[in-house]
Design an enzyme around this catalytic site. Structure first.
Site, PDB file in Angstrom:
ATOM      1  CG  ASP A  38     -10.345  -0.294   4.510  1.00  0.00           C
ATOM      2  OD1 ASP A  38     -10.198  -0.579   3.300  1.00  0.00           O
ATOM      3  OD2 ASP A  38      -9.673  -0.802   5.419  1.00  0.00           O
TER       4      ASP A  38
ATOM      5  CD  GLN B 259      -3.772  -4.480   6.480  1.00  0.00           C
ATOM      6  OE1 GLN B 259      -3.543  -3.542   5.721  1.00  0.00           O
ATOM      7  NE2 GLN B 259      -4.452  -5.545   6.108  1.00  0.00           N
TER       8      GLN B 259
ATOM      9  CE  LYS C 219      -3.935  -2.273   2.082  1.00  0.00           C
ATOM     10  NZ  LYS C 219      -4.561  -2.771   3.289  1.00  0.00           N
TER      11      LYS C 219
END
Ligand code: NDP
Length: 300
Positions: free
Chosen positions: A121, A98, A54
């Protein structure tokens, strides 16, 4: 008949190129650099790889990457304090925590502490509600990537029969909402669904997000259907040598490719789209934060 392969790797590269182009525009015209903060708690090896990828891809797109690696014993309050700082930081337009988080952390509380406008997200309860009610939301990256591939391959999805196998909050449910928003007729199947084979055979669009290797055989696929295989499963591959493994999807590719009209391979299908959509969401968040026009083709 052999299906068209939907090449997620190549498509993700075009999305990243569009992102990079918009990042240049934001820098040159508005003096802005979109920034993505990624928070990793603990040392889960798979998560470390994701976070590294990422960060690399964020920088390659010309954006700012902020990595926060915290020890596994980090307390909930410390993590919440970091989120509060990132929420307040003007250089940060997107925040990603995460998953999975260590067991002592309340993941829902952490995700809901993220400013919904920076929730790239799309897991904050406000974004979930906005998506479910058909309003402008930050959309979870994996289903967004699937939607982009479907639109690219099929164009207008309205009226098509779509079956989503799996009802998780990160893939199945948001996928179903996105398909509904594009006026597909949507069925969500799960572990209690009766006669899953018959349900799948109705699908013009079949999205598999289960986590069970090769569970959907070709004879569950309607001839000509578009199959999106989200599953990532590692299975033993003795043909490659002792102790070797390989990745497969939730669909039995070899039989499904004979029947489907188009299909995503695993690996190289949905997987690469997820990070590309994370970058797209970060640019979108930056544009929204500054009241600027959103990039075309990068949102739902
Ligand atoms: P979850 O485990 O959260 O959800 C799995 C879903 O599958 C559940 O809704 C479950 O039903 C359903 N299910 C389980 N067994 C069956 C069965 N026999 N028949 C029908 N439905 C069944 O998984 P995720 O949604 O998080 O992930 C799904 C897959 O996608 C995984 O392989 C994961 O690795 C992959 N993935 C890939 C991503 C990417 O490409 N970047 C990103 C995210 C996930 P029930 O609710 O009834 O238990």
């Amino acid at each position: 008949m052999s299906a068209t392969l939907i090449d997620g790797k190549a498509f993700a590269a075009t999305i990243r190129a569009k992102v990079a182009e918009h990042v240049r525009h934001l820098r040159d015209e508005h003096g802005l650099t979109p920034g993505l903060a990624v928070v990793l708690v603990g040392e889960d090896p798979a998560s470390q790889v994701y976070v590294r990828n990422k960060g690399t891809q964020t920088e390659e797109a010309g954006m700012a990457s902020f990595e926060h690696r915290l020890p596994v014993e980090t307390a909930q309050e410390e993590l919440l304090a970091l989120i509060a700082r990132l929420n307040a930081a003007p250089a940060v337009h997107g925040i990603l925590v995460q998953l999975p988080l260590p067991g002592h952390i309340d993941a829902a509380e952490v995700l809901n502490a993220i400013d919904p406008a920076k929730d790239v997200d799309g897991f904050h309860i406000s974004n979930v509600g906005l998506l479910a009610t058909g309003q402008k939301a930050m959309v979870p990256c994996t289903p967004l990537g699937c939607l982009m591939m479907l639109r690219d391959h099929l164009g207008d999805l309205s009226g098509l029969d779509a079956v989503v196998v799996g009802r998780s909050n990160i893939v199945g449910k948001p996928m179903a909402h996105l398909l509904l928003r594009d006026s597909a007729t949507v069925t969500i199947a799960h572990s209690r669904t009766r006669d899953l084979a018959a349900v799948c055979r109705r699908a013009d669009i079949l999205v598999a997000a289960v986590g069970r290797p090769q569970m959907i055989p070709g004879d569950w696929v309607k001839p000509g259907a578009t199959v999106i295989d989200v599953g990532i499963n590692r299975i033993p591959a003795p043909e490659r040598g002792e102790g070797k493994t390989r990745l497969v999807g939730d669909v039995d590719f070899d039989s499904a490719v004979q029947v489907a009209g188009a299909i995503t391979p695993v690996p190289g299908g949905v997987g690469p789209m997820t990070i590309a959509c994370l970058l797209a969401n970060t640019v979108t968040a930056c544009c929204r934060a500054h009241g600027l026009a959103e990039p075309e083709g990068l949102t739902a």
